[in-house]
Design a protein around this motif. Structure first.
Motif, short mmCIF file in Angstrom:
data_model
loop_
_atom_site.label_atom_id
_atom_site.label_comp_id
_atom_site.label_asym_id
_atom_site.label_seq_id
_atom_site.Cartn_x
_atom_site.Cartn_y
_atom_site.Cartn_z
N SER A 11 -51.05 -3.14 -16.52
CA SER A 11 -49.88 -3.17 -17.14
C SER A 11 -49.85 -4.37 -18.14
N GLN A 13 -47.22 -6.22 -17.97
CA GLN A 13 -46.66 -7.15 -17.19
C GLN A 13 -47.76 -7.93 -16.23
N THR A 14 -48.88 -7.34 -15.92
CA THR A 14 -49.98 -7.89 -15.39
C THR A 14 -50.94 -8.79 -16.10
N GLU A 16 -49.80 -10.20 -18.91
CA GLU A 16 -48.77 -11.64 -19.03
C GLU A 16 -49.04 -12.30 -17.83
N ALA A 17 -48.93 -11.86 -16.69
CA ALA A 17 -48.75 -12.79 -15.60
C ALA A 17 -50.27 -13.63 -15.66
N TYR A 107 -47.39 -14.40 -6.80
CA TYR A 107 -47.08 -14.03 -8.10
C TYR A 107 -47.68 -12.83 -8.75
N GLU A 110 -47.42 -9.51 -7.16
CA GLU A 110 -45.98 -8.56 -7.48
C GLU A 110 -46.36 -7.76 -8.53
N ARG A 111 -47.28 -8.17 -9.50
CA ARG A 111 -47.37 -7.34 -10.61
C ARG A 111 -48.88 -6.17 -10.33
N PHE A 114 -48.31 -2.72 -8.81
CA PHE A 114 -48.18 -1.61 -9.72
C PHE A 114 -49.27 -1.00 -10.30
N ASP A 115 -50.31 -1.80 -10.29
CA ASP A 115 -51.77 -1.28 -10.92
C ASP A 115 -52.49 -0.84 -9.68
#
Length: 306
Positions: A11, A13-14, A16-17, A107, A110-111, A114-115
């Protein structure tokens, strides 16, 4: 990568993390860095070590890194993606600041969850695995194997996890091998004689007797019957996993026109059952022989004749 066989789809978000962790964030930010701050040349070196050529030029650090990671995801290059994610949380980069390393793993997880992926520590390393294969018992067995030299068990467990979805028959075969490898390893460590027939039931019987795990063995009165019931269940588990390998696994080859007999659910059932039994045997062996030095030697039964 254990349990990861499909095309990765991280994702935004991942991604970016990952960028935040690997780059260490913006050099002008007033917020504390999540990961390790890396200059442009350091980022190029980091990605090059993961098999990705990235040239910063005059471009900004973080957007260039994000584009490089997105390119790996778009190509479906799961091996390179694994290297990037695991390198981002490499414990060796956090020597002297283990708490920060743990925070990075948390950290990212947490992302990643979702993957359908998750990072887990194994000894001194981190490993990216399929979240569906991350049962607590499997993680516990992996942690128990880390400090001892039962390398064959680790390989069997990794193979079982890796093929649960793509090849459940092979996964069941490997799950059975987990128990067999633990039994053979304990037999070698205790200088016991290998049984003439080296199938899962014969190997388990030798270890069970050596560790005092026969259902008829005596225990404290208040728990004796309960423990005997559980131990009887272990015998059934051994028989069941062994039979499943014979009838549903691929240990004996596959005939032309082979059709799948089991699915990933059954494969994971076999993995978790085998892991629970293997962990119990290892912990019992360590409890009964706390001062026994691990022998760095191969199983003599696997060595070629001189």
């Amino acid at each position: 990568m254990a349990g990861m066989t499909s095309t990765p789809a991280l994702s935004p978000q991942t991604v970016e993390a990952l960028v935040q962790v690997i780059s260490g964030g913006s050099g002008t930010s007033m917020l504390p860095s999540i990961g390790i701050y890396r200059s442009g040349p350091k980022l190029e070196s980091f990605m090059r070590a993961c098999g990705v050529r990235m040239s910063m030029g005059s471009a900004s650090r973080m957007p260039t890194l994000a584009t490089a990671i997105e390119g790996v995801v778009a190509r479906g290059d799961i091996d390179t993606l694994r290297q990037i994610i695991e390198a981002a949380a490499n414990p060796a980069d956090f020597i002297g600041d283990a708490a920060r390393g743990e925070a990075v793993i948390e950290y990212l997880n947490e992302r990643l969850i979702f993957d359908r992926m998750v990072l887990r520590k194994r000894g001194t390393k981190v490993e990216l695995i399929d979240a569906q294969s991350n049962a607590p018992i499997v993680s516990a067995l992996s942690n128990a194997l880390a400090p001892i030299n039962f390398d064959t068990v680790t390989r069997d467990l990794d193979r079982a996890l890796a093929s649960a979805d793509s090849d459940p028959e092979d996964s069941v075969t490997s799950a059975c091998s987990v128990i067999e490898s633990v039994c053979r390893s304990i037999i070698v460590e205790l200088d016991l004689e290998m049984p003439p027939k080296k199938d899962i039931q014969a190997l388990y019987k030798v270890v069970r007797n050596a560790l005092g795990l026969s259902p008829g063995d005596s225990f404290r009165d208040e728990i004796a019957e309960d423990v005997r019931s559980v131990l009887s269940g272990l015998v059934s588990c051994v028989q069941g996993v062994g039979s499943l390998r014979t009838h549903g696994g691929d240990a004996h080859g596959r005939e032309r026109g082979f059709s799948r007999r089991i699915d990933a659910r059954i494969a994971r059932l076999a993995i978790h059952s085998a892991s629970a039994l293997a962990l119990f045997l290892i912990e019992t062996w360590q409890l009964k022989y706390p001062d026994l030095d691990l022998k760095d030697r191969p199983d003599p039964q696997t060595q070629p004749a001189q």
